[in-house]
Structure formats: structure tokens, C-alpha cells
Design a protein around this motif. Structure first.
Motif, PDB file in Angstrom:
ATOM      1  N   HIS A 127       0.847  -1.194   0.000  1.00  0.00           N
ATOM      2  CA  HIS A 127       0.000   0.000   0.000  1.00  0.00           C
ATOM      3  C   HIS A 127       0.880   1.240   0.000  1.00  0.00           C
ATOM      4  CE1 HIS A 127      -2.691  -3.105   1.471  1.00  0.00           C
ATOM      5  NE2 HIS A 127      -3.676  -2.340   1.015  1.00  0.00           N
ATOM      6  N   THR A 128       0.328   2.330  -0.470  1.00  0.00           N
ATOM      7  CA  THR A 128       1.003   3.616  -0.394  1.00  0.00           C
ATOM      8  C   THR A 128       0.064   4.574   0.321  1.00  0.00           C
ATOM      9  OG1 THR A 128       2.283   5.209  -1.683  1.00  0.00           O
ATOM     10  CG2 THR A 128       0.257   4.389  -2.698  1.00  0.00           C
ATOM     11  N   LEU A 129       0.622   5.436   1.160  1.00  0.00           N
ATOM     12  CA  LEU A 129      -0.164   6.273   2.060  1.00  0.00           C
ATOM     13  C   LEU A 129      -0.167   7.729   1.596  1.00  0.00           C
ATOM     14  CD1 LEU A 129       1.442   4.819   5.300  1.00  0.00           C
ATOM     15  CD2 LEU A 129      -0.588   3.975   4.088  1.00  0.00           C
ATOM     16  N   TYR A 130      -1.345   8.322   1.542  1.00  0.00           N
ATOM     17  CA  TYR A 130      -1.500   9.724   1.135  1.00  0.00           C
ATOM     18  C   TYR A 130      -2.389  10.437   2.139  1.00  0.00           C
ATOM     19  CZ  TYR A 130       0.596   8.759  -3.398  1.00  0.00           C
ATOM     20  OH  TYR A 130       1.479   8.422  -4.396  1.00  0.00           O
ATOM     21  N   THR A 131      -2.011  11.682   2.479  1.00  0.00           N
ATOM     22  CA  THR A 131      -2.816  12.501   3.387  1.00  0.00           C
ATOM     23  C   THR A 131      -3.097  13.857   2.743  1.00  0.00           C
ATOM     24  OG1 THR A 131      -0.841  13.336   4.514  1.00  0.00           O
ATOM     25  CG2 THR A 131      -1.922  11.412   5.481  1.00  0.00           C
ATOM     26  N   PRO A 132      -4.236  14.475   3.090  1.00  0.00           N
ATOM     27  CA  PRO A 132      -4.569  15.769   2.487  1.00  0.00           C
ATOM     28  C   PRO A 132      -3.646  16.874   2.988  1.00  0.00           C
ATOM     29  CG  PRO A 132      -6.203  15.168   4.132  1.00  0.00           C
ATOM     30  CD  PRO A 132      -5.269  14.007   4.001  1.00  0.00           C
ATOM     31  N   ARG A 133      -3.373  17.820   2.097  1.00  0.00           N
ATOM     32  CA  ARG A 133      -2.612  19.011   2.490  1.00  0.00           C
ATOM     33  C   ARG A 133      -3.507  19.899   3.344  1.00  0.00           C
ATOM     34  NH1 ARG A 133       0.510  21.187  -2.923  1.00  0.00           N
ATOM     35  NH2 ARG A 133       1.806  19.315  -3.172  1.00  0.00           N
ATOM     36  N   ALA A 134      -2.934  20.464   4.370  1.00  0.00           N
ATOM     37  CA  ALA A 134      -3.718  21.347   5.242  1.00  0.00           C
ATOM     38  C   ALA A 134      -4.218  22.572   4.486  1.00  0.00           C
ATOM     39  CB  ALA A 134      -2.876  21.772   6.441  1.00  0.00           C
ATOM     40  N   GLU A 135      -3.386  23.124   3.616  1.00  0.00           N
ATOM     41  CA  GLU A 135      -3.739  24.356   2.914  1.00  0.00           C
ATOM     42  C   GLU A 135      -4.461  24.124   1.589  1.00  0.00           C
ATOM     43  OE1 GLU A 135       0.242  23.049   1.470  1.00  0.00           O
ATOM     44  OE2 GLU A 135      -0.665  23.235   3.439  1.00  0.00           O
ATOM     45  N   ASP A 136      -4.513  22.877   1.115  1.00  0.00           N
ATOM     46  CA  ASP A 136      -5.158  22.580  -0.166  1.00  0.00           C
ATOM     47  C   ASP A 136      -5.647  21.138  -0.158  1.00  0.00           C
ATOM     48  OD1 ASP A 136      -6.029  22.299  -2.765  1.00  0.00           O
ATOM     49  OD2 ASP A 136      -4.099  22.743  -3.696  1.00  0.00           O
ATOM     50  N   ASP A 181      -0.799  14.385  -0.307  1.00  0.00           N
ATOM     51  CA  ASP A 181       0.643  14.175  -0.398  1.00  0.00           C
ATOM     52  C   ASP A 181       1.033  12.782   0.062  1.00  0.00           C
ATOM     53  OD1 ASP A 181       1.468  16.754  -1.369  1.00  0.00           O
ATOM     54  OD2 ASP A 181       1.034  17.560   0.629  1.00  0.00           O
ATOM     55  N   TRP A 182       2.040  12.228  -0.599  1.00  0.00           N
ATOM     56  CA  TRP A 182       2.561  10.911  -0.271  1.00  0.00           C
ATOM     57  C   TRP A 182       3.271  10.951   1.077  1.00  0.00           C
ATOM     58  CZ3 TRP A 182       7.906   9.035  -1.027  1.00  0.00           C
ATOM     59  CH2 TRP A 182       8.017   7.642  -0.856  1.00  0.00           C
ATOM     60  N   ARG A 183       3.018   9.953   1.908  1.00  0.00           N
ATOM     61  CA  ARG A 183       3.637   9.864   3.234  1.00  0.00           C
ATOM     62  C   ARG A 183       4.507   8.622   3.387  1.00  0.00           C
ATOM     63  NH1 ARG A 183       3.637  14.773   3.831  1.00  0.00           N
ATOM     64  NH2 ARG A 183       1.689  15.771   4.365  1.00  0.00           N
ATOM     65  N   GLY A 184       4.480   7.731   2.431  1.00  0.00           N
ATOM     66  CA  GLY A 184       5.298   6.524   2.505  1.00  0.00           C
ATOM     67  C   GLY A 184       4.517   5.312   2.045  1.00  0.00           C
ATOM     68  N   ASP A 185       5.191   4.170   2.122  1.00  0.00           N
ATOM     69  CA  ASP A 185       4.584   2.907   1.713  1.00  0.00           C
ATOM     70  C   ASP A 185       4.468   1.978   2.913  1.00  0.00           C
ATOM     71  OD1 ASP A 185       4.434   3.723  -0.950  1.00  0.00           O
ATOM     72  OD2 ASP A 185       6.423   2.969  -1.405  1.00  0.00           O
ATOM     73  N   ALA A 186       3.566   1.037   2.815  1.00  0.00           N
ATOM     74  CA  ALA A 186       3.340   0.071   3.900  1.00  0.00           C
ATOM     75  C   ALA A 186       3.057  -1.297   3.297  1.00  0.00           C
ATOM     76  CB  ALA A 186       2.155   0.511   4.756  1.00  0.00           C
ATOM     77  N   PRO A 187       3.395  -2.359   4.039  1.00  0.00           N
ATOM     78  CA  PRO A 187       3.110  -3.709   3.519  1.00  0.00           C
ATOM     79  C   PRO A 187       1.617  -3.969   3.357  1.00  0.00           C
ATOM     80  CG  PRO A 187       4.293  -3.809   5.627  1.00  0.00           C
ATOM     81  CD  PRO A 187       4.028  -2.380   5.323  1.00  0.00           C
TER      82      PRO A 187
END
Length: 88
Positions: free
Chosen positions: A68-77, A82-88
Motif C-alpha cells: 500500500h502507499t499512504l497519502y494525506t490531504p494538504r492542510a492548505e489545499d 501528499d505521499w507519506r510513505g509505503d506500507a506492507p
């Protein structure tokens, strides 16, 4: 055309023959990481995913198939995740 260029402007998880955005749907742009440039359809997703982020299945991340790959919303947009890293 390389793999990254091929994927830009496409919707994550969509069939290759019909991968463009559809009218009436809400999308965010994935920025960085293995899914950079793809659009994620967030129509109907739970509110907590729109605030906290998502773990998306991908075969091209650090963990290969099943990862899996992890993405979180930008605070200002919040239209960009934005990508935060990968996980098994």
C-alpha cells in the motif's frame, strides 16, 4: 512514453480503457510517491478519509504486489493528497 508519463491524468483504480475523470465526481490529485499525478475519486468516501488520508493498494510501491502507499490531504489545499510513505 514511460510508465510515469502514461499514468498522469488518469484515475486511480479505473480501467485502462476508461481512466479519465467523470462528470459529477469529486477528485483529489495524488502528489509524490508511486501514484504521483493520478487522480483519486473521493466521491462518497468517509469523512475521516478526507481528513486523515488513505492507504491505497499498489504494485509499484516499496512493497510490490500486496503493498500500500499512504497519502494525506494538504492542510492548505485539500484538493491534493501528499505521499507519506509505503506500507506492507
Amino acid at each position: 512514453m514511460d510508465e510515469l508519463e502514461f499514468m498522469r491524468g488518469r484515475v486511480y483504480g479505473a480501467d485502462h480503457d476508461d481512466a479519465g475523470p467523470r462528470p459529477g465526481r469529486l477528485y483529489v490529485e495524488l502528489v509524490g510517491g508511486p501514484l504521483d499525478g493520478l487522480l483519486l475519486d473521493v466521491t462518497g468516501r468517509p469523512d475521516h478519509e478526507l481528513r486523515e488520508g488513505v492507504a491505497l493498494a499498489t504494485e509499484i510501491g516499496a512493497y510490490g504486489p500486496g503493498g500500500h502507499t499512504l497519502y494525506t490531504p494538504r492542510a492548505e489545499d485539500t484538493r491534493r493528497f501528499d505521499w507519506r510513505g509505503d506500507a506492507p
